[in-house]
Scaffold this active site. Structure first.
Site, short mmCIF file in Angstrom:
data_model
loop_
_atom_site.label_atom_id
_atom_site.label_comp_id
_atom_site.label_asym_id
_atom_site.label_seq_id
_atom_site.Cartn_x
_atom_site.Cartn_y
_atom_site.Cartn_z
N SER A 1 0.99 -1.04 -0.40
CA SER A 1 0.28 0.00 -0.07
C SER A 1 0.83 1.01 -0.37
CB SER A 1 -1.09 0.17 1.78
OG SER A 1 -1.08 1.17 1.49
N TYR B 1 -2.54 -0.95 10.19
CA TYR B 1 -2.70 -0.69 8.83
C TYR B 1 -1.27 -0.85 8.78
CZ TYR B 1 -3.67 -0.99 4.11
OH TYR B 1 -4.21 -1.62 3.43
P1 NAD Z 1 -12.12 -6.54 -0.20
O1 NAD Z 1 -12.42 -5.74 0.91
O2 NAD Z 1 -12.30 -5.65 -0.90
O3 NAD Z 1 -10.80 -7.04 -0.05
C1 NAD Z 1 -10.27 -7.89 1.04
C2 NAD Z 1 -10.24 -9.31 0.62
O4 NAD Z 1 -9.24 -10.14 1.19
C3 NAD Z 1 -11.55 -10.02 0.41
O5 NAD Z 1 -11.76 -11.05 -0.28
C4 NAD Z 1 -12.25 -10.51 1.98
O6 NAD Z 1 -12.95 -11.59 1.91
C5 NAD Z 1 -10.21 -11.18 2.08
N1 NAD Z 1 -10.16 -11.75 3.55
C6 NAD Z 1 -10.78 -10.27 4.70
N2 NAD Z 1 -9.89 -11.45 6.14
C7 NAD Z 1 -9.66 -12.12 5.74
C8 NAD Z 1 -9.31 -13.54 6.21
N3 NAD Z 1 -9.45 -13.70 7.37
N4 NAD Z 1 -8.65 -14.91 5.47
C9 NAD Z 1 -8.96 -15.43 3.93
N5 NAD Z 1 -9.85 -13.68 3.45
C10 NAD Z 1 -9.52 -12.06 4.60
O7 NAD Z 1 -10.44 -5.37 -0.20
P2 NAD Z 1 -9.23 -4.36 -1.14
O8 NAD Z 1 -8.90 -3.15 -1.79
O9 NAD Z 1 -9.38 -5.29 -2.13
O10 NAD Z 1 -7.58 -4.47 -0.14
C11 NAD Z 1 -7.27 -5.83 -1.35
C12 NAD Z 1 -5.33 -5.86 -0.45
O11 NAD Z 1 -5.06 -4.43 -1.05
C13 NAD Z 1 -4.97 -5.63 1.43
O12 NAD Z 1 -4.35 -6.02 1.12
C14 NAD Z 1 -5.68 -3.96 0.92
O13 NAD Z 1 -4.95 -3.55 2.07
C15 NAD Z 1 -5.10 -3.60 -0.25
N6 NAD Z 1 -5.18 -2.50 0.02
C16 NAD Z 1 -6.12 -1.37 -0.67
C17 NAD Z 1 -6.08 0.03 -0.93
C18 NAD Z 1 -7.40 0.60 -1.03
O14 NAD Z 1 -7.43 1.10 -1.72
N7 NAD Z 1 -8.64 -0.57 -1.88
C19 NAD Z 1 -4.73 0.71 -1.21
C20 NAD Z 1 -3.77 -0.10 -0.93
C21 NAD Z 1 -3.58 -0.94 -0.46
#
Ligand code: NAD
Length: 262
Positions: free
Chosen positions: A144, A157
């Site tokens: 991130s 985080y």
């Molecule tokens: P999201 O909430 O859409 O997806 C998260 C996924 O993780 C889902 O499939 C959820 O079911 C799964 N998950 C959560 N807890 C879990 C567990 N205990 N076991 C197995 N699966 C689990 O979120 P996203 O935005 O797609 O995030 C994905 C990654 O990207 C994360 O690591 C997040 O930190 C990172 N990220 C997101 C952003 C953003 O702006 N959305 C920015 C930077 C980084």
């Protein structure tokens, strides 16, 4: 034949958001995929079946909970026994929690460190022996912008994401002579359920309206004033799996609309 035909990928947290985009991008390039994450069983089955239908590859689902080391090892084993190998591992599952540090619930800290950081260690630990044996592998960690800079109220985080950047560099050095690369991708704000869900807590923590959170907190950080898309993140991951990216390892690749340039 797609560029990843004959390859098999595991993507954690791929029932939603960025993870689902990675899984679909790899499948689109011909890889079989193991999808993972939580959600309503019928929704997960719909996405799994759609991947097979759209891309004529095999897609299976692992319900492994990323807080449970044995289940993570089991997910890698499932990929290896079903497909014969796991060539690509994307550690992507992640959650967010927003709170001042002195009020941050201890169990939320532990959960975020487990899902956003330790799960990557457990997955890498399980997948590296097979990759070394076959002499090829791609490990991609979703970090991130918060692996490079901090924001208030996100102590767990930001700590986990800085940790992922360090883990990425360490693993890259350890596997460098085995044609295995390990990199992390650092998105800025991507419009996914994870971002949407943190808006109410940020409204509370900063006493702001929904519109103020979107414009003055989220997009305030991003000079382009646009959200990153999940598909853009997935395209970068696909490039990291190509032969052209064989010498890219140990890096932290920003895709953040200029956020960390400031
Ligand atoms: P999201 O909430 O859409 O997806 C998260 C996924 O993780 C889902 O499939 C959820 O079911 C799964 N998950 C959560 N807890 C879990 C567990 N205990 N076991 C197995 N699966 C689990 O979120 P996203 O935005 O797609 O995030 C994905 C990654 O990207 C994360 O690591 C997040 O930190 C990172 N990220 C997101 C952003 C953003 O702006 N959305 C920015 C930077 C980084």
């Amino acid at each position: 034949m797609g560029s990843l035909s004959g390859k098999n990928a595991v993507v954690t947290g791929s029932t939603s958001g960025i993870g689902l985009a990675y899984a679909r991008a790899f499948a689109g390039a011909g890889a079989n995929v193991v999808i993972n994450g939580f959600g309503a069983p019928e929704d997960i089955e719909k996405e799994r079946a759609k991947i097979e239908q759209d891309f004529k590859v095999k897609a299976i689902y692992s319900p492994a909970d990323m807080t449970k080391p044995a289940e993570i090892a089991g997910m890698i084993a499932l990929g290896e026994t079903t497909f014969g190998s796991v060539d690509i591992l994307v550690n992507n599952a992640g959650i967010q929690f927003v709170s001042p540090v002195e009020e941050f619930p201890i169990e939320k800290w532990d959960q975020i460190i487990a899902i956003n950081l330790s799960s990557a260690f457990h997955g890498i630990r399980a997948v590296v022996p097979g990759m070394k044996k076959r002499g090829w592998g791609r490990i991609i960690n979703t970090a991130s912008a918060h692996s490079l800079v901090a924001s208030p109220f996100k102590s767990a985080y930001v700590s986990a994401k800085h940790g992922i950047a360090g883990l990425t560099k360490t693993v890259a050095l350890e596997v460098a002579t085995h044609k295995i690369t390990c990199n992390c991708i650092s998105p800025g704000y991507v419009w996914t359920p994870l971002v949407e869900k943190q808006i109410p807590d940020t409204m509370k923590a900063r006493s702001l309206t929904r519109e103020q959170v979107i414009n003055d907190v989220l997009l305030a950080a991003q000079p382009t004033k646009e959200f990153v898309t999940s598909e853009q993140v997935a395209s970068l991951a696909l490039f990291l799996c190509s032969d052209d990216a064989a010498q890219i390892t140990g890096t932290n690749l920003s895709i953040d609309g200029g956020w960390t340039a400031a």
